[in-house]
Design a protein around this motif. Structure first.
Motif, mmCIF file in Angstrom:
data_model
loop_
_atom_site.group_PDB
_atom_site.id
_atom_site.type_symbol
_atom_site.label_atom_id
_atom_site.label_comp_id
_atom_site.label_asym_id
_atom_site.label_seq_id
_atom_site.Cartn_x
_atom_site.Cartn_y
_atom_site.Cartn_z
ATOM 1 N N ALA A 1 -5.234 9.543 4.646
ATOM 2 C CA ALA A 1 -5.260 8.260 3.933
ATOM 3 C C ALA A 1 -3.934 7.530 4.101
ATOM 4 O O ALA A 1 -3.910 6.298 4.252
ATOM 5 C CB ALA A 1 -5.570 8.476 2.458
ATOM 6 N N LYS A 2 -2.838 8.274 4.083
ATOM 7 C CA LYS A 2 -1.521 7.644 4.248
ATOM 8 C C LYS A 2 -1.382 7.080 5.658
ATOM 9 O O LYS A 2 -0.841 5.982 5.847
ATOM 10 C CB LYS A 2 -0.419 8.665 3.973
ATOM 11 C CG LYS A 2 0.947 8.036 3.756
ATOM 12 C CD LYS A 2 0.963 7.129 2.534
ATOM 13 C CE LYS A 2 2.327 6.499 2.303
ATOM 14 N NZ LYS A 2 2.312 5.509 1.201
ATOM 15 N N TYR A 3 -1.862 7.826 6.650
ATOM 16 C CA TYR A 3 -1.879 7.294 8.022
ATOM 17 C C TYR A 3 -2.644 5.977 8.055
ATOM 18 O O TYR A 3 -2.158 4.968 8.597
ATOM 19 C CB TYR A 3 -2.538 8.296 8.977
ATOM 20 C CG TYR A 3 -3.106 7.647 10.223
ATOM 21 C CD1 TYR A 3 -2.326 7.475 11.369
ATOM 22 C CD2 TYR A 3 -4.426 7.191 10.256
ATOM 23 C CE1 TYR A 3 -2.840 6.858 12.503
ATOM 24 C CE2 TYR A 3 -4.948 6.575 11.384
ATOM 25 C CZ TYR A 3 -4.155 6.411 12.501
ATOM 26 O OH TYR A 3 -4.673 5.789 13.620
ATOM 27 N N ALA A 4 -3.831 5.970 7.484
ATOM 28 C CA ALA A 4 -4.697 4.796 7.558
ATOM 29 C C ALA A 4 -4.074 3.607 6.837
ATOM 30 O O ALA A 4 -4.126 2.472 7.328
ATOM 31 C CB ALA A 4 -6.070 5.124 6.966
ATOM 32 N N GLU A 5 -3.485 3.855 5.682
ATOM 33 C CA GLU A 5 -2.882 2.764 4.911
ATOM 34 C C GLU A 5 -1.716 2.133 5.669
ATOM 35 O O GLU A 5 -1.634 0.902 5.807
ATOM 36 C CB GLU A 5 -2.397 3.291 3.566
ATOM 37 C CG GLU A 5 -1.736 2.234 2.697
ATOM 38 C CD GLU A 5 -1.240 2.826 1.386
ATOM 39 O OE1 GLU A 5 -2.014 2.840 0.424
ATOM 40 O OE2 GLU A 5 -0.080 3.289 1.350
ATOM 41 N N GLU A 6 -0.810 2.953 6.177
ATOM 42 C CA GLU A 6 0.346 2.408 6.889
ATOM 43 C C GLU A 6 -0.078 1.727 8.182
ATOM 44 O O GLU A 6 0.490 0.683 8.551
ATOM 45 C CB GLU A 6 1.368 3.514 7.158
ATOM 46 C CG GLU A 6 2.018 4.021 5.879
ATOM 47 C CD GLU A 6 3.075 5.080 6.128
ATOM 48 O OE1 GLU A 6 3.802 5.409 5.169
ATOM 49 O OE2 GLU A 6 3.171 5.582 7.265
ATOM 50 N N MET A 7 -1.059 2.287 8.865
ATOM 51 C CA MET A 7 -1.559 1.649 10.074
ATOM 52 C C MET A 7 -2.153 0.288 9.746
ATOM 53 O O MET A 7 -1.950 -0.702 10.473
ATOM 54 C CB MET A 7 -2.606 2.556 10.740
ATOM 55 C CG MET A 7 -3.245 2.002 11.999
ATOM 56 S SD MET A 7 -4.650 0.904 11.666
ATOM 57 C CE MET A 7 -5.731 2.002 10.755
ATOM 58 N N ALA A 8 -2.897 0.188 8.643
ATOM 59 C CA ALA A 8 -3.544 -1.068 8.265
ATOM 60 C C ALA A 8 -2.520 -2.122 7.854
ATOM 61 O O ALA A 8 -2.673 -3.306 8.180
ATOM 62 C CB ALA A 8 -4.532 -0.829 7.126
ATOM 63 N N VAL A 9 -1.481 -1.723 7.142
ATOM 64 C CA VAL A 9 -0.433 -2.675 6.769
ATOM 65 C C VAL A 9 0.282 -3.165 8.027
ATOM 66 O O VAL A 9 0.585 -4.361 8.161
ATOM 67 C CB VAL A 9 0.553 -2.047 5.775
ATOM 68 C CG1 VAL A 9 1.704 -3.014 5.473
ATOM 69 C CG2 VAL A 9 -0.155 -1.666 4.472
ATOM 70 N N ALA A 10 0.542 -2.247 8.962
ATOM 71 C CA ALA A 10 1.130 -2.648 10.244
ATOM 72 C C ALA A 10 0.223 -3.632 10.962
ATOM 73 O O ALA A 10 0.692 -4.619 11.550
ATOM 74 C CB ALA A 10 1.375 -1.412 11.113
ATOM 75 N N TYR B 1 12.030 -9.526 12.482
ATOM 76 C CA TYR B 1 12.044 -8.573 11.363
ATOM 77 C C TYR B 1 10.633 -8.055 11.080
ATOM 78 O O TYR B 1 10.423 -6.849 10.881
ATOM 79 C CB TYR B 1 12.616 -9.229 10.116
ATOM 80 C CG TYR B 1 12.638 -8.312 8.907
ATOM 81 C CD1 TYR B 1 13.637 -7.361 8.756
ATOM 82 C CD2 TYR B 1 11.647 -8.398 7.925
ATOM 83 C CE1 TYR B 1 13.655 -6.509 7.658
ATOM 84 C CE2 TYR B 1 11.656 -7.552 6.825
ATOM 85 C CZ TYR B 1 12.661 -6.607 6.702
ATOM 86 O OH TYR B 1 12.669 -5.755 5.620
ATOM 87 N N ALA B 2 9.654 -8.961 11.067
ATOM 88 C CA ALA B 2 8.272 -8.556 10.806
ATOM 89 C C ALA B 2 7.750 -7.650 11.920
ATOM 90 O O ALA B 2 7.055 -6.663 11.659
ATOM 91 C CB ALA B 2 7.388 -9.797 10.659
ATOM 92 N N ALA C 1 6.415 -3.806 11.347
ATOM 93 C CA ALA C 1 5.108 -3.325 11.784
ATOM 94 C C ALA C 1 5.260 -2.099 12.686
ATOM 95 O O ALA C 1 4.501 -1.125 12.568
ATOM 96 C CB ALA C 1 4.361 -4.434 12.517
ATOM 97 N N GLN C 2 6.244 -2.141 13.580
ATOM 98 C CA GLN C 2 6.484 -1.007 14.478
ATOM 99 C C GLN C 2 6.879 0.235 13.689
ATOM 100 O O GLN C 2 6.383 1.339 13.950
ATOM 101 C CB GLN C 2 7.577 -1.367 15.477
ATOM 102 C CG GLN C 2 7.847 -0.306 16.530
ATOM 103 C CD GLN C 2 6.664 -0.097 17.466
ATOM 104 O OE1 GLN C 2 6.104 -1.054 17.979
ATOM 105 N NE2 GLN C 2 6.274 1.155 17.660
ATOM 106 N N ASP C 3 7.759 0.060 12.708
ATOM 107 C CA ASP C 3 8.196 1.200 11.891
ATOM 108 C C ASP C 3 7.025 1.814 11.123
ATOM 109 O O ASP C 3 6.916 3.050 11.012
ATOM 110 C CB ASP C 3 9.280 0.754 10.904
ATOM 111 C CG ASP C 3 10.588 0.382 11.605
ATOM 112 O OD1 ASP C 3 10.754 0.725 12.778
ATOM 113 O OD2 ASP C 3 11.424 -0.276 10.948
ATOM 114 N N LEU C 4 6.158 0.961 10.582
ATOM 115 C CA LEU C 4 4.991 1.464 9.846
ATOM 116 C C LEU C 4 4.038 2.206 10.775
ATOM 117 O O LEU C 4 3.468 3.239 10.403
ATOM 118 C CB LEU C 4 4.267 0.307 9.161
ATOM 119 C CG LEU C 4 4.918 -0.227 7.887
ATOM 120 C CD1 LEU C 4 4.339 -1.587 7.521
ATOM 121 C CD2 LEU C 4 4.706 0.755 6.736
#
Length: 353
Positions: free
Chosen positions: A222-231, A312-313, A317-320
């Motif tokens: 779920a954490k993978y999916a959330e961070e990927m989606a925010v990215a 910056y954005a 996104a890359q970091d996420l």
């Protein structure tokens, strides 16, 4: 990654059609919803549900949420074909949110054509969008994978929790859109994304873990999916700006949409914290305007670029994306689908105009 999406999309659409046919009749309504107390009007239901829903689905969309679900199932070492109906759940939910969002945002177009409330009316569109929040629950009722009772209950509870959070995110976004001043923090913006976009992705991952009985891994995926989606959301906002820059200010209607709609993106929030006061005031004025010329859109983008907000954005996104793939490394998943999940997290931030 595009080839994986292209491969699965027809299968996903066929599965959705098995749950909601393009043409509904009394036999389908009775089978899917139970015997009528008095009598169904299949013509009205066709007009109010099937027609607008399939008009939207046929316009396009990558179906990446359904495909991501199937990749997770495969990563958990199960056969994706056995869980196709469950893959339709997040895809139907997503398209339902699109219909409702377009009404709330006053959107004019969706996927290159007029938004559904312009072609079918606000009443039908809202009803169809809301129906798409509930239609997927019938999959759990029908239980095609013969899940144990505790797994079905966990799936219901998970969907209830995540869908409630989705509306928290939408509520924040609507409120910010109705304010001229850019007053929100980066953390508040990221939380909005985690709710509005991230929750649907979390549904994908958590549902895959639940139906394959891998609940111990549920929160990590779920954490993978959330961070990927925010990215994905941040990268999408960046693409909107880069597309306008690529067109050089001569782009006509439909480009630079985020500026025209007054969206408080991460770039705008960063600029509000880093640009000169006069530039911030001008940016707020441009975003608040009911209509923007192409020149005004470019002026707003120039402010974002000068403040370093676009770069910056992109870096955020890359970091996420990189953080998201790190969560997969914690798990004992099948190698090949895990490679595709990693590639997907990279794909969402490396898409080109």
């Amino acid at each position: 990654m595009r080839s994986v999406l292209d491969e699965w999309r027809p299968v996903v659409d066929e599965t959705i059609e098995s749950l909601l046919p393009r043409t509904v009749d009394d036999a389908y309504l009775t089978d899917f919803f139970g015997d009528a107390t008095y009598a169904y009007d299949s013509t009205a239901i066709q007009h109010a549900l099937a027609d607008p829903i399939w008009e939207l689905l046929d316009r396009g969309g990558k179906r990446w949420r359904a495909v991501l679900f199937l990749l997770f199932v495969e990563a958990f070492d199960e056969d994706p074909e056995e869980f196709l109906e469950y893959a339709a759940i997040p895809e139907i939910l997503h398209n339902g949110t699109i219909i409702v969002d377009d009404v709330e945002d006053g959107a004019t177009h969706r996927r290159g054509e007029p938004a559904l409330h312009h072609t079918h009316g606000t009443d039908i569109s809202l009803n169809a969008g809301n129906a798409m929040y509930f239609l997927p629950l019938k999959v759990l009722t029908r239980d095609p994978a013969d899940l144990p009772p505790d797994a079905r209950l966990a799936a219901y509870e998970m969907l209830t929790h995540e869908l409630n959070r989705t509306h928290l995110g939408q509520g924040m976004d609507i409120c910010w859109h109705n304010e001229k001043a850019v007053r929100i923090s980066e953390g508040e913006y990221l939380e909005m994304c985690a709710c509005k976009t991230g929750c649907l992705a979390r549904i994908v991952a958590r549902l895959a873990a639940i139906v394959t009985e891998n609940q111990d891994d549920e929160m990590a995926v779920a954490k993978y999916a959330e961070e990927m989606a925010v990215a994905f959301q941040i990268a999408d906002d960046v693409l909107d700006v880069e597309y306008a820059l690529e067109e050089g200010g001569d782009f006509g209607k439909g480009v630079g949409n985020d500026i025209r709609e007054g969206k408080k993106t991460l770039m705008v929030i960063h600029a509000a914290d880093n640009a000169a006061p006069e530039d911030i005031a001008r940016l707020e004025e441009l975003l608040w305007s009911e209509e923007n010329t192409d020149e005004e859109v470019m002026e707003a983008i120039d402010i974002l670029e000068a403040a370093g907000s676009v770069e910056y954005a992109k870096q955020t996104a890359q970091d996420l994306s990189e953080s998201a793939t790190g969560h997969l490394e914690e798990l004992d998943l099948a190698p090949e689908p895990t490679e595709k999940l990693t590639a997907f997290a990279e794909f969402v931030v490396e898409r080109e105009i």
